[in-house]
Structures are given as C-alpha cells and as structure tokens.
Design an enzyme around this catalytic site. Structure first.
Site, short mmCIF file in Angstrom:
data_model
loop_
_atom_site.label_atom_id
_atom_site.label_comp_id
_atom_site.label_asym_id
_atom_site.label_seq_id
_atom_site.Cartn_x
_atom_site.Cartn_y
_atom_site.Cartn_z
N ARG A 1 23.50 57.06 -25.48
CA ARG A 1 22.72 58.12 -24.34
C ARG A 1 23.76 59.32 -24.21
O ARG A 1 24.74 59.24 -23.55
CB ARG A 1 22.76 57.35 -22.98
CG ARG A 1 21.93 56.28 -23.01
CD ARG A 1 21.92 55.38 -21.78
NE ARG A 1 23.25 54.56 -21.55
CZ ARG A 1 23.63 53.99 -20.62
NH1 ARG A 1 22.81 53.99 -19.71
NH2 ARG A 1 24.69 53.34 -20.63
N ASP B 1 25.08 63.23 -23.38
CA ASP B 1 25.02 64.00 -21.97
C ASP B 1 23.86 65.01 -22.33
O ASP B 1 23.64 65.51 -23.41
CB ASP B 1 26.41 64.75 -21.70
CG ASP B 1 27.60 63.68 -21.62
OD1 ASP B 1 27.30 62.62 -21.23
OD2 ASP B 1 28.73 64.26 -21.71
N ARG C 1 33.58 65.18 -24.43
CA ARG C 1 33.66 66.37 -23.75
C ARG C 1 35.07 66.58 -23.22
O ARG C 1 35.63 67.57 -23.03
CB ARG C 1 32.33 66.86 -23.19
CG ARG C 1 31.35 66.74 -23.99
CD ARG C 1 30.15 66.98 -23.00
NE ARG C 1 30.17 67.81 -22.14
CZ ARG C 1 29.30 68.15 -20.91
NH1 ARG C 1 28.63 67.01 -20.72
NH2 ARG C 1 29.53 69.11 -20.16
#
Length: 245
Positions: free
Chosen positions: A16, A18, A163
């Site tokens: 999944r 972002d 990230r």
C-alpha cells in the site's frame, strides 16, 4: 475489474503506497471465475482504466499465492536531481528537485549504517496493531550527472518509511546532519520529529519478489507472524515478518 467482468472482485495488492507515490511494479491477486480469459484481461481493462493506470500482464497463479503475504521483498527507487535548473520537464512528475548540491558519498556512508533487521519506528507512521520492525536489505545512492537515484529494498516497508529515510539522508547529503545521525535514530521507540518526509512524487515501487511456487504457502505463514524487538521476544521465539506491506 468488477465492471469489466461483471463480478464482485476483491483485489489484494503487494504494498500500500503512500498517496502520490508511483507503483510501476505493483502486483495484485484476485479470485476469479474459472471461465475468465486471464491472458486477455490487460487489453479489456485498458479500455476502462484511467490513462495513468495500466495492467501490464495477468496470469493464473497457484492457490497458495498471496500478493501481500507471499512476497519476499519489495524494491523502491527514489529520484532526486540537484541540477541548478531543477528536474527535466519530462521527468518532473517522478523526480524531486533539490535546491542544494548533494554529497552522494556521505549519503551512502549513512545508508550503510541503516542496513539489517531493525525497528524503524523513528521513520514510520504507526498503524494500530502493526509492527515497525523491518529488514532493510539495500539502501544505496547512485549518481548519474545531476540525477541521484536511491535503490531501496526490504522484506516490507511500514507507512512513510522510504520517504522518511530519503528525507534523513538528504539532510546528510547537503551537510546539515552528520553521517551517523540517521542510524542513531534507530534507538528511539517512537517517530522522530527531526525527520522530514520527502515528497511522494520522487518515489516508485519498481518490483516485488516472490519465492518458487512450492514455497508460497510457507512464506505467507512466516510473514503473518508479527515481529517484535529482540529484547521483547519470548525465549525460543524467532522473529517473523510483518503483517503489512
């Protein structure tokens, strides 16, 4: 798929991502009627999908295949340019423009200190009931001219982990933080407010690896075991893989 096949279809994906992150190598599975022309699905779906979503191929897999839990590892790439003019116009949607010159050697030195099975809670947004322990298998930066690409591989990633890692390493690359700083945060038991999450558009899921067909069920069982910190494990209990992608 439900519209095209006129059946209720439940899709399970490998990871999944972002919001705003690309997924050129996403993998998904669904249980379909035996009469479905699986090989012909990509062409049929192309007529119904938006222009930025495509199914490249489809095939029948063993019943034990699970796109999420049977995965061995996920591979991501993050693209950054420190060119003074910014990102090339044709790559602006998948490349982050960085305003300062980056030291790739310092970034790789910091990256090497992060590898292995660690608790990455300092770099993750917690989800209820989910572990933040991951095995980071590759974290490497490669420069080609003004373009820097981070190659990141792990058995799985928690929410915003890649990230956040990139954000911390960019701080090292521009000289704001020392090489040892990103790894020092791994001793924390909660998310670090010092870490800036890099923008999503530079990141892409590029590949997901799976074991041989005969090992799919065993891999899924291992992945469903929730890992805990070494100090928290009951005696004799090994750490399994995380329950989320």
């Amino acid at each position: 798929m439900s519209t095209v096949l006129r059946e209720d279809v439940v899709l399970t994906v490998a990871g999944r991502t972002d919001a705003g992150v690309h997924a050129a190598g996403q993998v998904a599975h669904a249980d379909l009627p035996e009469s479905t022309d699986v090989a012909g699905l990509p062409k049929r779906l192309a007529r119904a999908l938006p222009a930025d979503v495509r199914v490249f191929s489809a095939r029948v897999v063993p019943a034990a295949f699970d796109a999420r839990f049977a995965a061995l590892r996920r591979h991501y790439e993050y693209r950054v340019t420190d060119a003074p003019f910014g990102a090339h116009p044709l790559r602006r949607l998948d490349t982050l423009s960085w305003p300062r010159q980056l030291d790739v050697e310092a970034m790789n030195a910091a990256s090497g200190l992060m590898l292995g099975e660690r608790d990455f809670c300092a770099y993750c947004r917690r989800r209820e009931g989910a572990t933040t322990i991951r095995e980071l298998q590759r974290l490497e930066w490669v420069r080609e001219g003004d373009l820097l690409t981070a190659f990141v591989s792990a058995d799985a990633f928690c929410h915003s982990m890649v990230r956040s890692l990139v954000g911390a390493l960019l701080a090292v690359g521009e000289g704001r933080k020392p090489v040892e700083w990103p790894a020092s945060l791994l001793s924390l038991h909660s998310r670090s407010s010092e870490v800036t999450v890099a923008p999503p558009h530079g990141l892409s899921l590029v590949r997901v690896d799976y074991p041989a067909d005969e090992d799919l069920a065993a891999r899924a069982e291992i992945t469903r075991n929730v890992r805990v910190r070494v100090a928290e494990r009951p005696a004799g209990r090994p750490g399994g893989s995380p329950p989320e992608a």
